[in-house]
Design a protein around this motif. Structure first.
Motif, PDB file in Angstrom:
ATOM      1  N   ASP A  72       0.816  -1.219   0.000  1.00 13.43           N
ATOM      2  CA  ASP A  72       0.000   0.000   0.000  1.00 13.43           C
ATOM      3  C   ASP A  72       0.846   1.264   0.000  1.00 13.43           C
ATOM      4  N   GLU A  73       2.025   1.198   0.603  1.00 10.76           N
ATOM      5  CA  GLU A  73       2.869   2.389   0.714  1.00 10.76           C
ATOM      6  C   GLU A  73       3.682   2.664  -0.551  1.00 10.76           C
ATOM      7  N   ASN A  76       1.576  -0.254  -4.866  1.00 14.19           N
ATOM      8  CA  ASN A  76       0.327   0.206  -5.467  1.00 14.19           C
ATOM      9  C   ASN A  76       0.392   1.667  -5.931  1.00 14.19           C
ATOM     10  N   PRO A  77       0.967   2.585  -5.135  1.00 14.70           N
ATOM     11  CA  PRO A  77       1.103   3.949  -5.657  1.00 14.70           C
ATOM     12  C   PRO A  77       1.984   4.040  -6.906  1.00 14.70           C
ATOM     13  N   ILE A  78       3.052   3.241  -6.954  1.00 14.15           N
ATOM     14  CA  ILE A  78       3.945   3.284  -8.121  1.00 14.15           C
ATOM     15  C   ILE A  78       3.221   2.847  -9.380  1.00 14.15           C
ATOM     16  N   VAL A  79       2.565   1.679  -9.329  1.00 16.66           N
ATOM     17  CA  VAL A  79       1.905   1.199 -10.550  1.00 16.66           C
ATOM     18  C   VAL A  79       0.691   2.048 -10.888  1.00 16.66           C
ATOM     19  N   LEU A 211      -5.544  -4.052  -7.620  1.00 19.13           N
ATOM     20  CA  LEU A 211      -4.477  -3.825  -6.655  1.00 19.13           C
ATOM     21  C   LEU A 211      -4.921  -4.168  -5.239  1.00 19.13           C
ATOM     22  N   ALA A 212      -6.159  -3.850  -4.905  1.00 15.24           N
ATOM     23  CA  ALA A 212      -6.662  -4.166  -3.573  1.00 15.24           C
ATOM     24  C   ALA A 212      -6.724  -5.675  -3.358  1.00 15.24           C
ATOM     25  N   ALA A 213      -7.181  -6.406  -4.377  1.00 11.54           N
ATOM     26  CA  ALA A 213      -7.271  -7.865  -4.261  1.00 11.54           C
ATOM     27  C   ALA A 213      -5.888  -8.488  -4.146  1.00 11.54           C
ATOM     28  N   GLU A 214      -4.935  -7.988  -4.923  1.00 12.89           N
ATOM     29  CA  GLU A 214      -3.564  -8.495  -4.847  1.00 12.89           C
ATOM     30  C   GLU A 214      -2.961  -8.247  -3.469  1.00 12.89           C
ATOM     31  N   ALA A 216      -4.431  -7.849  -0.577  1.00  7.25           N
ATOM     32  CA  ALA A 216      -5.037  -8.698   0.444  1.00  7.25           C
ATOM     33  C   ALA A 216      -4.502 -10.121   0.355  1.00  7.25           C
ATOM     34  N   ALA A 217      -4.325 -10.607  -0.870  1.00  6.23           N
ATOM     35  CA  ALA A 217      -3.802 -11.959  -1.055  1.00  6.23           C
ATOM     36  C   ALA A 217      -2.356 -12.070  -0.575  1.00  6.23           C
TER      37      ALA A 217
END
Length: 245
Positions: A72-73, A76-79, A211-214, A216-217
């Motif tokens: 999350d830090e 996800n922000p990069i992609v 991204l959220a699903a990834e 969490a997994a």
């Protein structure tokens, strides 16, 4: 003055310092109105080999429940920046491109790759699933059947295969990767930036959900014995043994 910004990964593996720098430099390029296209490239013989596993192993030893906060830090922000900034991004893949590095490259709009580059997903090799949007972007590039094979088997593939399968469109000699990418970005920088932004917005539809699903997994897998053991085995240059626990 050029309207193209070049963002260079400071090292092949993604340490905390490297991830912070990449995220912040991309954010600056995205927000700069004088920049109309961006080139993302690596240094030396690698574009990006993914997470620095020595640093990750230390985070797992400290607390496996927080070791994946970096998704999350940083990831996800990069992609998200690469995929959604309202200007084209060209990946100049100068060498090895695996794991999150492959996710970064596929989050870019266009890719110019070196003939010497090598690619791979790598995640299942250490008991993880994809992150950095790769679960969606790889299937979009190569088709769902081949994407499943590449992720499940985690076997490397060549630059020629990357072009044949749809990962990249331009294959050049290593010395020509950055010049070719810059030339392409300069061309895009003179084009209809607003139209490019709308193209990107449509292509990135449902990106947040992916991204959220990834994330969490990865958090679920991060606390398993399989993952912790595989990371330690990798660092010890041993073959991991998976127990599904």
């Amino acid at each position: 003055m050029s309207a193209v910004a070049t963002v260079t990964l400071s090292r092949p593996s993604l340490t905390l310092e490297a991830k912070n720098a990449l995220r912040d430099e991309l954010a600056a390029a995205a927000a700069d109105p004088s920049v109309r296209a961006v080139v993302l490239t690596g240094t030396g013989k690698a574009f990006c080999v993914g997470q620095d596993l020595a640093e990750h192993a230390e985070a797992l030893r400290h607390d496996p429940t927080t070791a994946f906060a970096t998704i999350d830090e940083h990831y996800n922000p990069i992609v998200t920046l690469l995929a959604t900034m309202p200007k084209p991004v060209v990946a100049a893949v100068n060498g090895t491109c695996v794991g999150a590095g492959l996710g970064f490259a596929l989050a870019c709009d266009l890719r110019v790759i070196s003939r010497t580059a090598r690619f791979g997903t790598a995640f299942t090799g250490i008991g993880l699933t994809c992150d950095s949007g790769l679960s969606a972007s790889l299937a979009r590039a190569v088709g769902s059947a081949r994407a499943s094979e590449l992720v499940l088997l985690a076997e490397p593939f060549s630059a020629e295969q990357a072009v044949e399968w749809g990962v990249a469109g331009r294959l050049v000699e290593q010395a020509e990767v950055l010049p070719a990418a810059l030339e392409l970005a300069e061309r895009l920088a003179t084009g209809p930036t607003l139209a490019y932004a709308e193209v990107k917005r449509a292509n990135a539809f449902a990106w947040e959900q992916v991204l959220a699903a990834e994330g969490a997994a990865q958090a679920r897998l991060g606390v398993t014995e399989d993952h912790r053991g595989a990371v330690e085995a990798f660092l010890a240059k041993e073959t991991p043994v998976f127990h599904a626990r």
